[in-house]
Design a protein around this motif. Structure first.
Motif, PDB file in Angstrom:
ATOM      1  N   GLN A   1       0.821  -1.212   0.000  1.00 44.11           N
ATOM      2  CA  GLN A   1       0.000   0.000   0.000  1.00 44.11           C
ATOM      3  C   GLN A   1       0.856   1.263   0.000  1.00 44.11           C
ATOM      4  O   GLN A   1       0.377   2.356  -0.292  1.00 44.11           O
ATOM      5  N   TRP A   2       2.136   1.123   0.332  1.00 47.69           N
ATOM      6  CA  TRP A   2       3.031   2.285   0.365  1.00 47.69           C
ATOM      7  C   TRP A   2       3.874   2.423  -0.894  1.00 47.69           C
ATOM      8  O   TRP A   2       4.704   3.326  -0.991  1.00 47.69           O
ATOM      9  N   THR A   3       3.714   1.529  -1.847  1.00 48.96           N
ATOM     10  CA  THR A   3       4.553   1.584  -3.034  1.00 48.96           C
ATOM     11  C   THR A   3       4.152   2.739  -3.942  1.00 48.96           C
ATOM     12  O   THR A   3       3.030   3.249  -3.872  1.00 48.96           O
ATOM     13  N   ASP A   4       5.083   3.159  -4.800  1.00 50.92           N
ATOM     14  CA  ASP A   4       4.781   4.220  -5.751  1.00 50.92           C
ATOM     15  C   ASP A   4       4.611   3.614  -7.147  1.00 50.92           C
ATOM     16  O   ASP A   4       4.744   2.411  -7.341  1.00 50.92           O
ATOM     17  N   GLU A   5       4.318   4.459  -8.121  1.00 47.78           N
ATOM     18  CA  GLU A   5       4.035   3.980  -9.471  1.00 47.78           C
ATOM     19  C   GLU A   5       5.238   3.284 -10.093  1.00 47.78           C
ATOM     20  O   GLU A   5       5.098   2.239 -10.735  1.00 47.78           O
ATOM     21  N   SER A   6       6.437   3.830  -9.898  1.00 46.57           N
ATOM     22  CA  SER A   6       7.626   3.217 -10.489  1.00 46.57           C
ATOM     23  C   SER A   6       7.885   1.831  -9.892  1.00 46.57           C
ATOM     24  O   SER A   6       8.288   0.904 -10.601  1.00 46.57           O
ATOM     25  N   GLY A   7       7.654   1.686  -8.581  1.00 46.89           N
ATOM     26  CA  GLY A   7       7.818   0.380  -7.945  1.00 46.89           C
ATOM     27  C   GLY A   7       6.830  -0.641  -8.479  1.00 46.89           C
ATOM     28  O   GLY A   7       7.178  -1.796  -8.733  1.00 46.89           O
ATOM     29  N   MET A   8       5.578  -0.214  -8.663  1.00 45.54           N
ATOM     30  CA  MET A   8       4.565  -1.125  -9.185  1.00 45.54           C
ATOM     31  C   MET A   8       4.830  -1.480 -10.643  1.00 45.54           C
ATOM     32  O   MET A   8       4.561  -2.593 -11.078  1.00 45.54           O
ATOM     33  N   GLN A   9       5.372  -0.534 -11.402  1.00 49.44           N
ATOM     34  CA  GLN A   9       5.713  -0.834 -12.796  1.00 49.44           C
ATOM     35  C   GLN A   9       6.806  -1.897 -12.871  1.00 49.44           C
ATOM     36  O   GLN A   9       6.772  -2.764 -13.743  1.00 49.44           O
ATOM     37  N   LEU A  10       7.770  -1.815 -11.964  1.00 47.86           N
ATOM     38  CA  LEU A  10       8.836  -2.818 -11.929  1.00 47.86           C
ATOM     39  C   LEU A  10       8.266  -4.196 -11.578  1.00 47.86           C
ATOM     40  O   LEU A  10       8.574  -5.195 -12.236  1.00 47.86           O
ATOM     41  N   LEU A  11       7.428  -4.261 -10.541  1.00 50.59           N
ATOM     42  CA  LEU A  11       6.810  -5.538 -10.169  1.00 50.59           C
ATOM     43  C   LEU A  11       5.958  -6.090 -11.306  1.00 50.59           C
ATOM     44  O   LEU A  11       5.976  -7.290 -11.590  1.00 50.59           O
ATOM     45  N   SER A  12       5.215  -5.205 -11.946  1.00 48.92           N
ATOM     46  CA  SER A  12       4.365  -5.618 -13.062  1.00 48.92           C
ATOM     47  C   SER A  12       5.204  -6.177 -14.202  1.00 48.92           C
ATOM     48  O   SER A  12       4.850  -7.185 -14.822  1.00 48.92           O
ATOM     49  N   SER A  13       6.334  -5.543 -14.463  1.00 50.47           N
ATOM     50  CA  SER A  13       7.233  -6.013 -15.517  1.00 50.47           C
ATOM     51  C   SER A  13       7.799  -7.389 -15.178  1.00 50.47           C
ATOM     52  O   SER A  13       7.880  -8.277 -16.036  1.00 50.47           O
ATOM     53  N   LEU A  14       8.188  -7.574 -13.910  1.00 50.10           N
ATOM     54  CA  LEU A  14       8.739  -8.860 -13.489  1.00 50.10           C
ATOM     55  C   LEU A  14       7.725  -9.991 -13.659  1.00 50.10           C
ATOM     56  O   LEU A  14       8.077 -11.123 -13.987  1.00 50.10           O
TER      57      LEU A  14
END
Length: 199
Positions: A63-76
């Motif tokens: 819940q504390w992640t930002d957009e760039s962090g979520m984009q990285l996870l999504s890419s993985l």
């Protein structure tokens, strides 16, 4: 021939155009670097894992992640351009992500990505909702932690549950605070844990 004012206007327009081009180049360069970084992360995971020995990744407090962090996870999780064409079993990553539902609404960036994960044909997603621990189960935890019968820990459990309302994290922190403040301590004379509820 240009007048001074016309020359200033032309120079201003050229500066604006050049500045716009430079900004576009910077944005394009940043996007390229981001995609390259994501690709390298995917290659890293692929190189240190296999279908027989997948990599386990635990990501807490999403819940504390930002957009760039979520984009990285999504890419993985969703991109597969780093895999060989003859790879029959590309799933080499097991990820567990946790977040607090009460802090994630429909407009939260995490919600969009979770929907994307759920709808992806390449992912096997299981959503697990954890409810608060019941008082009976809390007493079992206290009993096992203190190595005492359930009937002896019930009064302590009542006090703990009144403060933590079944939240596992709060339970752990509250138990630690009881010990740190000497409200809960080990008695050498009786060889068991004792507590002072009135404190």
């Amino acid at each position: 021939d240009y007048s001074d004012s016309e020359e200033e206007e032309v120079c201003s327009q050229e500066t604006t155009v050049e500045g716009s081009i430079m900004n576009d180049d910077i944005i394009s360069s940043a996007e390229t670097l981001k995609h390259r970084l994501h690709y390298l992360f995917r290659r890293l995971i692929s190189s240190i894992s296999s279908p027989e020995h997948p990599l386990f990744l635990w990501v807490d407090d999403l819940q504390w992640t930002d957009e760039s962090g979520m984009q990285l996870l999504s890419s993985l999780l969703t991109d597969t351009d780093h895999l060989d064409d003859n790879d029959d079993d590309p799933q080499r990553l097991l990820m567990v992500g946790t977040f607090r539902e009460n802090e994630v609404g429909e407009t939260h960036i995490l919600s969009e990505h979770v929907d994307k994960f759920n709808s992806s044909p390449n992912l096997n997603v299981r959503n697990i909702h954890l409810d608060a621990i019941k008082k009976l189960d809390t007493n079992v935890l206290v009993s096992e932690a203190l190595r005492l019968p359930l009937r002896q820990t019930q009064v302590l459990t009542d006090a703990i549950y009144a403060k933590t309302i079944g939240n596992p994290l709060h339970f752990q922190l509250f138990m630690k605070s009881l010990r740190d403040e000497k409200i809960l301590s080990y008695s050498l004379s009786t060889r068991r844990w004792v507590w002072n509820i009135e404190a």
